[in-house]
Write an enzyme that holds these catalytic residues in place. Sequence first.
Site, PDB file in Angstrom:
ATOM      1  N   LEU A 278      29.801   4.471  12.828  1.00  0.00           N
ATOM      2  CA  LEU A 278      30.866   5.403  13.225  1.00  0.00           C
ATOM      3  C   LEU A 278      31.404   5.007  14.602  1.00  0.00           C
ATOM      4  O   LEU A 278      32.614   4.958  14.819  1.00  0.00           O
ATOM      5  CB  LEU A 278      30.335   6.847  13.278  1.00  0.00           C
ATOM      6  CG  LEU A 278      31.209   7.826  14.082  1.00  0.00           C
ATOM      7  CD1 LEU A 278      32.539   8.073  13.384  1.00  0.00           C
ATOM      8  CD2 LEU A 278      30.488   9.145  14.340  1.00  0.00           C
TER       9      LEU A 278
ATOM     10  N   LYS B 196     -11.603 -14.178  -6.030  1.00  0.00           N
ATOM     11  CA  LYS B 196     -12.558 -14.219  -4.901  1.00  0.00           C
ATOM     12  C   LYS B 196     -12.104 -13.419  -3.676  1.00  0.00           C
ATOM     13  O   LYS B 196     -12.888 -12.633  -3.121  1.00  0.00           O
ATOM     14  CB  LYS B 196     -12.842 -15.679  -4.516  1.00  0.00           C
ATOM     15  CG  LYS B 196     -13.967 -15.856  -3.516  1.00  0.00           C
ATOM     16  CD  LYS B 196     -15.346 -15.715  -4.134  1.00  0.00           C
ATOM     17  CE  LYS B 196     -15.784 -17.018  -4.752  1.00  0.00           C
ATOM     18  NZ  LYS B 196     -16.985 -16.891  -5.579  1.00  0.00           N
TER      19      LYS B 196
ATOM     20  N   GLY C 286      22.230   0.852  14.797  1.00  0.00           N
ATOM     21  CA  GLY C 286      21.746  -0.272  15.582  1.00  0.00           C
ATOM     22  C   GLY C 286      21.859   0.017  17.063  1.00  0.00           C
ATOM     23  O   GLY C 286      22.480   0.993  17.480  1.00  0.00           O
TER      24      GLY C 286
ATOM     25  N   CYS D 139      26.057   6.028  11.962  1.00  0.00           N
ATOM     26  CA  CYS D 139      25.630   6.128  13.360  1.00  0.00           C
ATOM     27  C   CYS D 139      26.375   5.091  14.204  1.00  0.00           C
ATOM     28  O   CYS D 139      27.526   5.296  14.542  1.00  0.00           O
ATOM     29  CB  CYS D 139      24.120   6.016  13.451  1.00  0.00           C
ATOM     30  SG  CYS D 139      23.453   6.772  14.931  1.00  0.00           S
TER      31      CYS D 139
ATOM     32  N   ASP E  17       6.882   3.625   5.767  1.00  0.00           N
ATOM     33  CA  ASP E  17       6.215   4.117   4.557  1.00  0.00           C
ATOM     34  C   ASP E  17       6.484   5.598   4.328  1.00  0.00           C
ATOM     35  O   ASP E  17       6.455   6.060   3.185  1.00  0.00           O
ATOM     36  CB  ASP E  17       4.707   3.848   4.616  1.00  0.00           C
ATOM     37  CG  ASP E  17       4.401   2.443   4.133  1.00  0.00           C
ATOM     38  OD1 ASP E  17       5.073   1.995   3.185  1.00  0.00           O
ATOM     39  OD2 ASP E  17       3.528   1.788   4.707  1.00  0.00           O
TER      40      ASP E  17
ATOM     41  N   GLU F 182      20.820   8.163   4.897  1.00  0.00           N
ATOM     42  CA  GLU F 182      19.908   7.355   4.071  1.00  0.00           C
ATOM     43  C   GLU F 182      18.494   7.942   4.023  1.00  0.00           C
ATOM     44  O   GLU F 182      17.747   7.681   3.082  1.00  0.00           O
ATOM     45  CB  GLU F 182      19.868   5.894   4.567  1.00  0.00           C
ATOM     46  CG  GLU F 182      19.195   5.635   5.912  1.00  0.00           C
ATOM     47  CD  GLU F 182      20.133   5.770   7.107  1.00  0.00           C
ATOM     48  OE1 GLU F 182      21.131   6.512   7.007  1.00  0.00           O
ATOM     49  OE2 GLU F 182      19.853   5.147   8.157  1.00  0.00           O
TER      50      GLU F 182
ATOM     51  N   HIS G 171      22.154  10.041   9.839  1.00  0.00           N
ATOM     52  CA  HIS G 171      21.599   8.993   8.956  1.00  0.00           C
ATOM     53  C   HIS G 171      21.330   9.575   7.570  1.00  0.00           C
ATOM     54  O   HIS G 171      20.204  10.000   7.276  1.00  0.00           O
ATOM     55  CB  HIS G 171      20.289   8.457   9.540  1.00  0.00           C
ATOM     56  CG  HIS G 171      20.482   7.590  10.737  1.00  0.00           C
ATOM     57  ND1 HIS G 171      20.652   6.233  10.659  1.00  0.00           N
ATOM     58  CD2 HIS G 171      20.564   7.900  12.046  1.00  0.00           C
ATOM     59  CE1 HIS G 171      20.814   5.725  11.870  1.00  0.00           C
ATOM     60  NE2 HIS G 171      20.763   6.710  12.741  1.00  0.00           N
TER      61      HIS G 171
ATOM     62  N   GLU H 196      -8.905  -2.633  14.738  1.00  0.00           N
ATOM     63  CA  GLU H 196      -8.168  -1.391  15.026  1.00  0.00           C
ATOM     64  C   GLU H 196      -8.452  -0.282  14.010  1.00  0.00           C
ATOM     65  O   GLU H 196      -8.328   0.890  14.313  1.00  0.00           O
ATOM     66  CB  GLU H 196      -6.652  -1.640  15.016  1.00  0.00           C
ATOM     67  CG  GLU H 196      -6.128  -2.403  16.194  1.00  0.00           C
ATOM     68  CD  GLU H 196      -6.240  -3.906  16.015  1.00  0.00           C
ATOM     69  OE1 GLU H 196      -6.863  -4.362  15.022  1.00  0.00           O
ATOM     70  OE2 GLU H 196      -5.726  -4.625  16.888  1.00  0.00           O
TER      71      GLU H 196
ATOM     72  N   LYS I 202       0.842  -1.216   0.000  1.00  0.00           N
ATOM     73  CA  LYS I 202       0.000   0.000   0.000  1.00  0.00           C
ATOM     74  C   LYS I 202       0.864   1.247   0.000  1.00  0.00           C
ATOM     75  O   LYS I 202       0.539   2.246  -0.624  1.00  0.00           O
ATOM     76  CB  LYS I 202      -0.853   0.049   1.279  1.00  0.00           C
ATOM     77  CG  LYS I 202      -2.093  -0.773   1.238  1.00  0.00           C
ATOM     78  CD  LYS I 202      -3.086  -0.317   2.299  1.00  0.00           C
ATOM     79  CE  LYS I 202      -2.551  -0.333   3.705  1.00  0.00           C
ATOM     80  NZ  LYS I 202      -2.257  -1.637   4.252  1.00  0.00           N
TER      81      LYS I 202
HETATM   82  N1  GLN Z   1      22.995   2.741  19.693  1.00  0.00           N
HETATM   83  C1  GLN Z   1      23.717   3.902  19.270  1.00  0.00           C
HETATM   84  C2  GLN Z   1      23.257   5.152  19.981  1.00  0.00           C
HETATM   85  O1  GLN Z   1      22.194   5.190  20.558  1.00  0.00           O
HETATM   86  C3  GLN Z   1      23.597   4.092  17.781  1.00  0.00           C
HETATM   87  C4  GLN Z   1      22.215   4.495  17.332  1.00  0.00           C
HETATM   88  C5  GLN Z   1      22.023   4.330  15.871  1.00  0.00           C
HETATM   89  O2  GLN Z   1      22.825   3.704  15.198  1.00  0.00           O
HETATM   90  N2  GLN Z   1      20.934   4.851  15.365  1.00  0.00           N
HETATM   91  O3  GLN Z   1      23.952   6.145  19.975  1.00  0.00           O
END
Ligand code: GLN
Length: 543
Positions: free
Chosen positions: A390, A189, A360, A387, A71, A515, A513, A150, A17
């Site tokens: 680095l 269907k 992460g 993030c 999205d 991206e 970020h 919902e 969607k």
């Molecule tokens: N966990 C790391 C922090 O909180 C990196 C966060 C992330 O990569 N978005 O700084």
Amino acid sequence: MKKLIFVTGGVCSSLGKGVTASSIGALMEARGLIVRMVKIDPYLNVDAGTMSPYQHGEVYVTDDGAETDLDLGNYGRFTHSPLSKANSITTGQVYQAVINKEREGRYLGRTVQVIPHITDEIKARILAPGKDPDVDVTIVEVGGTVGDMESIPFLEAARQLIHEFGRQNAVTVHVTLIPAVSGGELKTKPSQHAVKELQEVGIQPDALVLRAAQPVEEGMRRKLSGFTNVEFEGIISAHDVRPTIYEIPLLFQDQGLDTFLLKKMGVESRHADLRAWKEVVRKLKEPKATVRIGVVGKYMDLEDSYKSVWEALYHGGIANEAAVKIVKIDSSRLEAAAGEPAPDYDAVLGEVDGILVPGGYGQRGTNGMVAAARWARERKVPYFGICLGLQIMVIETSRNLLGWADADSSEFNPDSGHPVVSLLEEQVDVKSYGGTQRLGKSESVLKESSLIRSIYGSERILERHRHRYEVSNAYRAELEKAGLKIAALTPDGSLVECMEWAGHPWGLGVQFHPEFKSGPLNPGPLFRSFIGACLAGRGQAEK
Ligand code: GLN
């Protein structure tokens, strides 16, 4: 009169969607209309910020720091709709607002009910992003599947708005599935029933977008038209396209979906200009080279966990006319189990032309990411840290070049003797997890003669953030001496925004970020440059 397009879903979830709504947005823009995009998520979380990628896929971050459904990332890649907190509506936000108003006594003693109070709040939020006088159409994607408990208040709000605006100003596109039974025969269907379910809540769809593995033939579309009261011209085959979802606006346009919707809404518009999209598709279909990128992280088995990273890598490919093959590497594969010898890094990493470590949280797998960073640094293979990526560079340099074996982020080891990555000062007293990280757009100042400065071609940039931890300022000088150079800072110099390996062809990590701002029509500069460097150094890994 402003126009509304609702995009609903039937049969099951994950039919695309979001890409449908985004592609309709791209087509409306190609016709010269000004578009706003709104996503409704019928869950009780106030936003997606506290949800695990396993639950929800990527958390997309807007300029104003909203942590939203992925999205919105599609909307950002397909359209020019500004995206902010106002473009993402959840049940949690709606109820929170209504309950707050009730506590403030703003309902003047009345009984507060789902209809009209919750539905009025939903309607106000749907209309808010389109309030600017120059906006022509707001496209509203109703998350979830029609029939889910919902979604009921949201569909009721949509029904009321369609009634108030009139069907000539508010149309509905229902996305359904045409499954194939064994033997490959397609079946209508489930779609017939999905339309009935929408009709039961008082909404007659104007168009059907049929998701199917193969093209849905005319006979089948005519049959559905007969069963559903949807005009034949409004029944669109949304069969699988390869290799790229950026072909979907073209697929819809070929079948006249934009013309049909505009006719329904009585909008005169200029001829569609889809040259830019055609060029994107051409570059993806006729690449001049192929590049393999190893993404080393957690959540690698989940398709949606790094949606914007995958897309931005493809955008980097578009900019270089190269096909990007993403090799997902679970970082725990690069960690030695207790008592076992170190893994064969060359065997796992040797086949890729560049390594990206994405964002992460949490300790698991981080030692494997450190191993990947070391391998890329020593082998002079392009490395792009985002993030967490680095922070991993900082830990790697500290352990392997400065000799601090216990160096770590205090997120992963609160007792480390060398907390080279530590909690941002503003985070020390933060007690609640929702919406409290360093979030959204802020400025970085890029140092002269840094790689990042040459990539962006300007001294100041605006990118989006989402983190709690940061390179510890106490270790800056030693890290720089060891060859990990500070390449960008916040304007007041208090936070590190980018670091680069000295004497390495392309080794760079950013705290933000990039991206989230990359699109097929405007590839993010770092992704363009990274893919370019990986192409230039192809085969290096084997040497
Ligand atoms: N966990 C790391 C922090 O909180 C990196 C966060 C992330 O990569 N978005 O700084």
